[in-house]
Design a protein around this motif. Structure first.
Motif, mmCIF file in Angstrom:
data_model
loop_
_atom_site.group_PDB
_atom_site.id
_atom_site.type_symbol
_atom_site.label_atom_id
_atom_site.label_comp_id
_atom_site.label_asym_id
_atom_site.label_seq_id
_atom_site.Cartn_x
_atom_site.Cartn_y
_atom_site.Cartn_z
ATOM 1 N N ASP A 34 0.849 -1.182 0.000
ATOM 2 C CA ASP A 34 0.000 0.000 0.000
ATOM 3 C C ASP A 34 0.892 1.242 0.000
ATOM 4 N N ASP A 35 0.298 2.375 -0.319
ATOM 5 C CA ASP A 35 1.075 3.605 -0.468
ATOM 6 C C ASP A 35 1.758 4.033 0.823
ATOM 7 N N THR A 36 1.154 3.790 1.976
ATOM 8 C CA THR A 36 1.768 4.239 3.228
ATOM 9 C C THR A 36 3.094 3.528 3.473
ATOM 10 N N ALA A 37 3.150 2.227 3.193
ATOM 11 C CA ALA A 37 4.406 1.495 3.388
ATOM 12 C C ALA A 37 5.465 1.987 2.407
ATOM 13 N N ILE A 38 5.046 2.272 1.179
ATOM 14 C CA ILE A 38 5.996 2.774 0.173
ATOM 15 C C ILE A 38 6.507 4.150 0.571
ATOM 16 N N VAL A 39 5.600 5.022 1.005
ATOM 17 C CA VAL A 39 5.995 6.385 1.397
ATOM 18 C C VAL A 39 6.943 6.339 2.591
ATOM 19 N N GLU A 40 6.667 5.467 3.558
ATOM 20 C CA GLU A 40 7.573 5.347 4.709
ATOM 21 C C GLU A 40 8.958 4.888 4.256
ATOM 22 N N ALA A 41 8.990 3.941 3.320
ATOM 23 C CA ALA A 41 10.280 3.469 2.816
ATOM 24 C C ALA A 41 10.992 4.579 2.042
ATOM 25 N N ILE A 42 10.242 5.345 1.264
ATOM 26 C CA ILE A 42 10.847 6.459 0.513
ATOM 27 C C ILE A 42 11.400 7.496 1.472
ATOM 28 N N PHE A 43 10.631 7.826 2.551
ATOM 29 C CA PHE A 43 11.124 8.779 3.546
ATOM 30 C C PHE A 43 12.427 8.282 4.164
ATOM 31 N N ALA A 44 12.499 7.005 4.491
ATOM 32 C CA ALA A 44 13.710 6.447 5.104
ATOM 33 C C ALA A 44 14.893 6.544 4.141
ATOM 34 N N ILE A 45 14.646 6.251 2.871
ATOM 35 C CA ILE A 45 15.723 6.328 1.871
ATOM 36 C C ILE A 45 16.181 7.765 1.700
ATOM 37 N N CYS A 46 15.213 8.692 1.571
ATOM 38 C CA CYS A 46 15.562 10.102 1.350
ATOM 39 C C CYS A 46 16.223 10.730 2.570
ATOM 40 N N ASP A 47 15.913 10.243 3.773
ATOM 41 C CA ASP A 47 16.595 10.747 4.972
ATOM 42 C C ASP A 47 18.068 10.371 4.959
ATOM 43 N N GLY A 48 18.347 9.176 4.509
ATOM 44 C CA GLY A 48 19.733 8.717 4.480
ATOM 45 C C GLY A 48 20.519 9.240 3.293
ATOM 46 N N PHE A 49 19.828 9.482 2.184
ATOM 47 C CA PHE A 49 20.495 9.902 0.959
ATOM 48 C C PHE A 49 19.715 11.066 0.351
ATOM 49 N N GLU A 50 20.059 12.296 0.765
ATOM 50 C CA GLU A 50 19.299 13.477 0.370
ATOM 51 C C GLU A 50 19.358 13.779 -1.124
ATOM 52 N N SER A 51 20.395 13.332 -1.791
ATOM 53 C CA SER A 51 20.549 13.671 -3.209
ATOM 54 C C SER A 51 19.948 12.622 -4.142
ATOM 55 N N TYR A 52 19.302 11.595 -3.599
ATOM 56 C CA TYR A 52 18.707 10.547 -4.433
ATOM 57 C C TYR A 52 17.470 11.070 -5.153
ATOM 58 N N GLY A 53 17.413 10.837 -6.448
ATOM 59 C CA GLY A 53 16.231 11.126 -7.240
ATOM 60 C C GLY A 53 15.359 9.890 -7.328
#
Length: 188
Positions: A34-53
């Motif tokens: 579901d979108d909430t799990a994906i968004v949480e994973a995206i937030f975690a990735i973007c927190d660790g790697f700010e320059s990731y597109g």
């Protein structure tokens, strides 16, 4: 059908035996999130790697086992304002603070009416996987064609003289032609 299909029976044959359309088999992915799990994973990735597109975020999501379309990743990142922070590195390629002579700009007001009246030149570098090479280029300001160039491993007078010689041998400019470099000028 996914988990209990006997070996040797194709998907088409299994669907035929069950009396369902083959498109039904492909209707839902194995692991839908579901979108909430994906968004949480995206937030975690973007927190660790700010320059990731979205491409790198998509690769990281795939490594975590999510099956997500790149368009959905872009949409979710845009909706949650998770755009990458661009880090532009500035590399100084010119040393303007030098003790060498500064020549007048002879081409400042000059508008060429034909070829070989004004040549402009510059030097730049090209980054290769293991080192840099330098390129000196001369352009005809009227036609914007390259009239001479030279490539070398070091940036010195030999590089620029080689480019000038190549241009002179190729074009044979008339007396009174002007060669101009940013911040410098010469009369041939």
């Amino acid at each position: 059908m996914r988990r209990h299909r006997p070996r040797g029976i194709s998907i088409a044959e299994g669907c035929r035996l069950m009396g369902i359309a083959r498109s039904t088999y492909y209707d839902r992915p194995e692991k839908a999130a579901d979108d909430t799990a994906i968004v949480e994973a995206i937030f975690a990735i973007c927190d660790g790697f700010e320059s990731y597109g979205y491409r790198r975020v998509g690769a990281a999501l795939r490594q975590q086992g999510f099956v997500v379309n790149h368009e959905k990743i872009r949409r979710l990142m845009r909706e949650h304002d998770l755009q990458p922070k661009m880090r532009r590195r500035f590399v100084a390629t010119t040393d303007s603070d030098h003790d060498g002579p500064i020549f007048p700009n002879l081409a400042k007001e000059m508008v060429p009416a034909g070829p070989n009246q004004l040549w402009v030149s510059d030097i730049t570098y090209v980054a290769l996987p293991t080192r840099f090479v330098y390129v000196a280029v001369l352009l005809d300001a009227w036609s914007r064609l390259i009239v001479g160039y030279a490539i070398g491993r070091s940036i010195d007078a030999r590089l620029t003289v080689a480019a000038l010689r190549a241009a002179i041998n190729r074009r044979r400019p008339p007396l009174g032609s002007v060669l101009n470099r940013v911040g410098a000028g010469l009369i041939c």
